[in-house]
Structures are given as structure tokens and as C-alpha cells.
Design a protein around this motif. Structure first.
Motif, PDB file in Angstrom:
ATOM      1  N   VAL A  79       0.714  -1.254   0.076  1.00  0.00           N
ATOM      2  CA  VAL A  79      -0.120   0.009  -0.025  1.00  0.00           C
ATOM      3  C   VAL A  79       1.073   1.029  -0.267  1.00  0.00           C
ATOM      4  CG1 VAL A  79      -1.872  -1.236   1.130  1.00  0.00           C
ATOM      5  CG2 VAL A  79      -0.265   0.105   2.428  1.00  0.00           C
ATOM      6  N   ASP A  80       0.290   2.369  -0.358  1.00  0.00           N
ATOM      7  CA  ASP A  80       0.993   3.556  -0.543  1.00  0.00           C
ATOM      8  C   ASP A  80       0.802   4.362   0.843  1.00  0.00           C
ATOM      9  OD1 ASP A  80       2.067   3.340  -2.978  1.00  0.00           O
ATOM     10  OD2 ASP A  80       0.040   4.120  -3.827  1.00  0.00           O
ATOM     11  N   ARG A 100       4.018   7.076   3.121  1.00  0.00           N
ATOM     12  CA  ARG A 100       5.092   5.940   3.371  1.00  0.00           C
ATOM     13  C   ARG A 100       6.484   6.998   3.509  1.00  0.00           C
ATOM     14  NH1 ARG A 100       6.439   0.875   1.673  1.00  0.00           N
ATOM     15  NH2 ARG A 100       4.366   0.430   0.967  1.00  0.00           N
ATOM     16  N   LEU A 101       7.469   6.274   4.366  1.00  0.00           N
ATOM     17  CA  LEU A 101       8.649   6.787   4.544  1.00  0.00           C
ATOM     18  C   LEU A 101       9.908   5.987   3.484  1.00  0.00           C
ATOM     19  CD1 LEU A 101       8.690   7.745   8.139  1.00  0.00           C
ATOM     20  CD2 LEU A 101       8.435   9.404   6.248  1.00  0.00           C
ATOM     21  N   THR A 102       9.809   4.666   3.579  1.00  0.00           N
ATOM     22  CA  THR A 102      10.702   3.535   2.994  1.00  0.00           C
ATOM     23  C   THR A 102      10.040   2.715   2.432  1.00  0.00           C
ATOM     24  OG1 THR A 102      10.890   2.093   4.594  1.00  0.00           O
ATOM     25  CG2 THR A 102      12.268   4.082   4.893  1.00  0.00           C
ATOM     26  N   LYS A 103      10.721   2.142   1.297  1.00  0.00           N
ATOM     27  CA  LYS A 103      10.183   0.902   0.708  1.00  0.00           C
ATOM     28  C   LYS A 103      11.284  -0.007   1.020  1.00  0.00           C
ATOM     29  CE  LYS A 103       8.023  -1.763  -2.030  1.00  0.00           C
ATOM     30  NZ  LYS A 103       6.771  -2.230  -1.854  1.00  0.00           N
ATOM     31  N   SER A 104      11.000  -1.197   1.441  1.00  0.00           N
ATOM     32  CA  SER A 104      11.763  -2.154   1.973  1.00  0.00           C
ATOM     33  C   SER A 104      11.801  -3.399   1.144  1.00  0.00           C
ATOM     34  CB  SER A 104      11.611  -2.622   3.290  1.00  0.00           C
ATOM     35  OG  SER A 104      10.377  -3.583   3.298  1.00  0.00           O
ATOM     36  N   PHE A 105      12.936  -3.964   1.048  1.00  0.00           N
ATOM     37  CA  PHE A 105      13.281  -5.102   0.282  1.00  0.00           C
ATOM     38  C   PHE A 105      13.935  -6.156   0.804  1.00  0.00           C
ATOM     39  CE2 PHE A 105      13.798  -1.240  -1.930  1.00  0.00           C
ATOM     40  CZ  PHE A 105      13.323  -1.241  -3.185  1.00  0.00           C
TER      41      PHE A 105
END
Length: 342
Positions: A118-119, A188-193
Motif C-alpha cells: 500500500v502507499d 510512506r517513508l521507506t520501501k523495503s526489500f
């Protein structure tokens, strides 16, 4: 409602457990408070975390709570030879068994994997829910007590109680998880992988700091400068002839820099001292939001020849056979045969 999944495993957070133990040894003495020490595993799942904590804090009173009936039933069975107490998690029950000297909320104050898709998080898991749960945990933590929040969707620094919490760090503390981070407004602050055991974040907002992606242990009191626990030996055997460093866990910083992500990797090098002992030196290194690299301090340990990578021909042959016998195909076939009714 916080995390619904109840996945768990033994000793999932050894660096955190060791750091908390070292800090309590400083503040409570070598006996860690003995039988007066009270620990809460918030979201205890099947009880493996409680059993792991028992090995670090053998005399403590250890409590676990969860909202899954199946998890609580499994925890009771897994703890049948341990003195730990498990209970259904409600604010009233958490307070009834408190106050606590240590609280662990590990991969609980989040919604995963839904939050990765989700955004905005405010509809799925609003900050008010996170703050309410975390705030209650802080309220039942004794002054000078420790709380660990790992894999939380929101930042501890955004909590109303942040002024009561001082970060506790050690060379073993390099990340607070792979869960995506969000601001209190849900953005959102980060996108994790995540790939197996590796963790990486890419910032999508400037409203986050490197500390927000590292700190996961806090001491309750008046907030001050971070508390650095230096309990790991820097040297153990004088002069050592070390070999080339190698990546022993996590992400290589060169790869993280190339990908433009914040990630950490544990680098090891092994060698032999003049007195013949083998030594392994380790350090967690991490890329930062500004594209630079930092290290959290090396530590050394005397090791066996095998741990230092010095294997005999017979040992190498045994490991080669093991690798051949545990191919993915053979493992799947054995699992299938074990489930057949004939």
C-alpha cells in the motif's frame, strides 16, 4: 489490531538479546536482578522467544501474551517444562502481570505483508493504534527498564513517549527490521526489500534518519544521548595474521551502494595468533541515507579451526556428501514420502 501472522523461530534476535543482557548486567549487577527480573514477550506466538530468553535470563520471571488461541495453545505445550506464564493479550491482562523490567515487541507492531503493498497505511493500521499499543507497553515498563521494538511500521521517535526513551546500542545493533516505515499521517517513508536473510530500505521521503532505521532498544527514563554498550572484546590474542575479509551475513555494502539502498552486512576475517589460537574478527557495516558507509565497531572471538575455515580433507569430504544428500530435489522427495500413507 496489530500483526496477525504468528510466524516464529528459536533465538531470532541474538544480537538484541545479548545487548539487553549486557545493559542489565551494568544496571542490575552480574545476577541480572535474579528472580526479581520480569520480562514480557508481547506477541509470544508459540513460545520460542520465551524459551530463547530463558537461556539469556535463567532466573527471570518470563511472561508471554498473544491474541491467537492456536499460538497460545502451542506456547503452553512448548513451555510445559518451563516456568513461563502465557496469557491472552488484553490491556488489562498486560497491566495485571506488570510492571516489567524488559519488554520485547518483535515483529508485532506492524501489518506485514499487507503494509508492503500500500502507499498509505492509515486505513490498514493507523498510527493511533501503533501509538496506543506502544504507549501502554512503555507505561508498564519500570523506570530504567528496557523495551525492544523490532519490525514496527511506525517510528518510535514519533511516539508521544519518545521523550522517555533513550536508545541503547552495541556493535550488534545495526537494523530495526525489514518492515516498511510510515509517517504518523500514514504516508510512506521507506520501501523495503527482503531476500531471505537480507534487509534493505530505500527512502522515499526525507522525513527519516539513519537512527530511525537502526535503533530498536530503548531504556526508560529521561531521554539523553544514546547509551553505547561496549561489551564485546576488541582484541583477544594480541597480534593476529588475518586473511581476506568475507561477507558472513546480510548485504555487501558495495552492492547496497550500487542499488542505492540502506542495508547492512557482517564482514568477517579469520586468522591465527602467534600462540596458535584461531581468531575471528567481525563487524557490521551499513550504508547510510547520504550514500556513505559506516561501521559499528569490530569485535573478536577465539574460535575453533573449523569456525576459522581451516577444515581437514576428511571434514571437507563430509560436507560435500552433506551438500549432495540435501539437494532441493532430495529434500522434497523425502518430505513427500513421509506424508504418503503407504
Amino acid at each position: 489490531m496489530a500483526q496477525k501472522l504468528t510466524n516464529t523461530a528459536p533465538n531470532r534476535y541474538p544480537g538484541i538479546f545479548r545487548t539487553m543482557r549486557a545493559r542489565l548486567a551494568e544496571t542490575r549487577g552480574p545476577d541480572l536482578g535474579g528472580g526479581d527480573l520480569r520480562i514480557l514477550s508481547f506477541g509470544c506466538s508459540a513460545g520460542f522467544e520465551m524459551l530463547s530468553l530463558r537461556s539469556y535470563f535463567p532466573d527471570a520471571s518470563i511472561f508471554g501474551c498473544d491474541r491467537s488461541a492456536d499460538a497460545l495453545d502451542r506456547a503452553k505445550r512448548n513451555l510445559r517444562e518451563d516456568a513461563g506464564i502465557v496469557f491472552y493479550s488484553t490491556p488489562e491482562a498486560v497491566e495485571a502481570f506488570g510492571p516489567y523490567d524488559m519488554i520485547l515487541a518483535m515483529s508485532v507492531l506492524c501489518q506485514y505483508p499487507a503494509s508492503s503493498k500500500v502507499d498509505r497505511l492509515d486505513d490498514l493500521f493507523p498510527f493511533s493504534t501503533f501509538a496506543g499499543l506502544a504507549g501502554q507497553l512503555v507505561s508498564v515498563l519500570r523506570p530504567g527498564g528496557l523495551i525492544s521494538i523490532f519490525n514496527g511500521n511506525y517510528l518510535v521517535s514519533a511516539l508521544p513517549e519518545a521523550g522517555l526513551l533513550t536508545p541503547v546500542r552495541s556493535p550488534l545493533i545495526h537494523t530495526n527490521g525489514f518492515i516498511d516505515k510510515f509517517a504518523p499521517d500514514g504516508s510512506r517513508l521507506t520501501k523495503s526489500f527482503r531476500d531471505k536473510a537480507t534487509i534493505a530500505h530505500k527512502a522515499v521521503s526525507s522525513a527519516i534518519t539513519d537512527d530511525d532505521l537502526r535503533d530498536c532498544i530503548y531504556e526508560k527514563g529521561t531521554r539523553g544521548a544514546p547509551i553505547d554498550i561496549d561489551f564485546l572484546p576488541r582484541t583477544v590474542a594480541g597480534e593476529v595474521s588475518f586473511g581476506a575479509p568475507r561477507l558472513a551475513g546480510g548485504v555487501a555494502v558495495d552492492d547496497a551502494l550500487r542499488r542505492g539502498v540502506v542495508a547492512s552486512g557482517r564482514v568477517e576475517r579469520s586468522g591465527q595468533a602467534a600462540d596458535g589460537r584461531y581468531v575471528v574478527e567481525s563487524e557490521w557495516r551499513k550504508t547510510k541515507l547520504d550514500g556513505s558507509v559506516t561501521g559499528f565497531g569490530p569485535w573478536q572471538a577465539v574460535a575453533s579451526a573449523e569456525r576459522a575455515g581451516q577444515l581437514t580433507d576428511a571434514q571437507r569430504a563430509a560436507l560435500a556428501v552433506t551438500s549432495d544428500k540435501t539437494s532441493r530435489r532430495d529434500v522434497l522427495l523425502e518430505r513427500l514420502k513421509s506424508r504418503l500413507p503407504f
